[in-house]
Design an enzyme around this catalytic site. Structure first.
Site, mmCIF file in Angstrom:
data_model
loop_
_atom_site.group_PDB
_atom_site.id
_atom_site.type_symbol
_atom_site.label_atom_id
_atom_site.label_comp_id
_atom_site.label_asym_id
_atom_site.label_seq_id
_atom_site.Cartn_x
_atom_site.Cartn_y
_atom_site.Cartn_z
ATOM 1 N N HIS A 7 0.827 -1.208 0.000
ATOM 2 C CA HIS A 7 0.000 0.000 0.000
ATOM 3 C C HIS A 7 0.859 1.254 0.000
ATOM 4 O O HIS A 7 2.050 1.214 0.313
ATOM 5 C CB HIS A 7 -0.967 0.035 1.196
ATOM 6 C CG HIS A 7 -0.308 0.037 2.547
ATOM 7 N ND1 HIS A 7 -0.064 -1.115 3.263
ATOM 8 C CD2 HIS A 7 0.164 1.043 3.319
ATOM 9 C CE1 HIS A 7 0.514 -0.811 4.412
ATOM 10 N NE2 HIS A 7 0.677 0.504 4.475
ATOM 11 N N HIS A 79 4.040 7.035 3.758
ATOM 12 C CA HIS A 79 4.991 5.925 3.613
ATOM 13 C C HIS A 79 4.555 4.970 2.519
ATOM 14 O O HIS A 79 3.422 5.017 2.040
ATOM 15 C CB HIS A 79 5.178 5.173 4.939
ATOM 16 C CG HIS A 79 3.964 4.463 5.459
ATOM 17 N ND1 HIS A 79 3.096 5.040 6.357
ATOM 18 C CD2 HIS A 79 3.465 3.225 5.221
ATOM 19 C CE1 HIS A 79 2.129 4.187 6.658
ATOM 20 N NE2 HIS A 79 2.317 3.066 5.961
ATOM 21 N N GLU A 130 7.768 0.892 5.058
ATOM 22 C CA GLU A 130 7.175 -0.125 5.920
ATOM 23 C C GLU A 130 7.338 -1.478 5.227
ATOM 24 O O GLU A 130 7.142 -1.577 4.015
ATOM 25 C CB GLU A 130 5.679 0.166 6.124
ATOM 26 C CG GLU A 130 4.956 -0.879 6.960
ATOM 27 C CD GLU A 130 3.453 -0.585 7.118
ATOM 28 O OE1 GLU A 130 2.902 0.213 6.345
ATOM 29 O OE2 GLU A 130 2.842 -1.186 8.023
HETATM 30 CO CO CO Z 1 1.240 1.283 6.291
#
Ligand code: CO
Length: 186
Positions: A7, A79, A130
């Site tokens: 994502h 992020h 991440e």
């Molecule tokens: Co995230």
């Protein structure tokens, strides 16, 4: 090492306004908001056919995105999340390469109850990274024959037949698998 883009997270000052924009203006499906106290965020997820956009807004005073929104009052990309098949192995590999993990390196459970870790943007082209452990994560191999694939894909998917090293099912027309809403008119 990394697999798919899981994502892109966008920090927003007003989650409801963000949901309405993605639903009504961009015409996407957005999940109902959910609180993630462990991460200090309230989240809604935009599901696209090939990835997700997480709309996140601060939850509580100590939210890690509070500071981000101070410098980006209208919101912004916060992020990127990449899938890895083994998060501990990935942590070792990135630390060995000099990247700094945020926290003590113990993975937390993310939105989908899967282990996640964050890495300091200063070591990663200024982007907060991440990693999410997805056991079935498909890890990309070395890039081979990227230019023939690229040009051939543009002209016609069927012209990939016989192109050496390109492992795609040439019978699959990916355009038919994409919901009409996500097409960009081509
Ligand atoms: Co995230």
């Amino acid at each position: 090492m990394i697999g798919n883009l899981n994502h892109v997270a966008i920090a927003v000052p007003d989650l409801n306004a963000a949901i309405l924009q993605y639903q009504n203006v961009f015409g996407a499906f957005v999940t109902s908001p959910q609180d993630l106290p462990e991460h200090g965020v309230r989240i809604a997820v935009v599901n696209l056919s090939n990835t997700k956009i997480e709309l996140i807004t601060p939850l509580g005073e100590d939210s890690p995105i509070q500071k981000f929104l101070k410098t980006h009052p209208q919101g912004g990309i916060h992020h990127l999340c990449y899938e890895v098949p083994d998060i501990k192995a990935a942590l070792q590999q990135l630390q060995a390469a000099g990247l700094q993990v945020i926290g003590d390196g113990t993975p937390k459970l993310g939105y989908q109850e899967k282990p996640v870790l964050f890495f300091n943007p200063k070591d990663a082209l200024g982007v907060l990274i991440e990693l999410e452990e997805v056991r079935t994560a498909e890890v990309q191999g070395p890039l081979k024959h990227i230019s023939p694939l690229h040009t051939a894909y543009k002209s016609s998917i069927h012209s990939l037949e016989g192109v050496e090293g390109v492992e795609v099912d040439v019978e699959t027309d990916f355009r038919q698998l994409t919901p009409p809403d996500n097409m960009e008119g081509n």
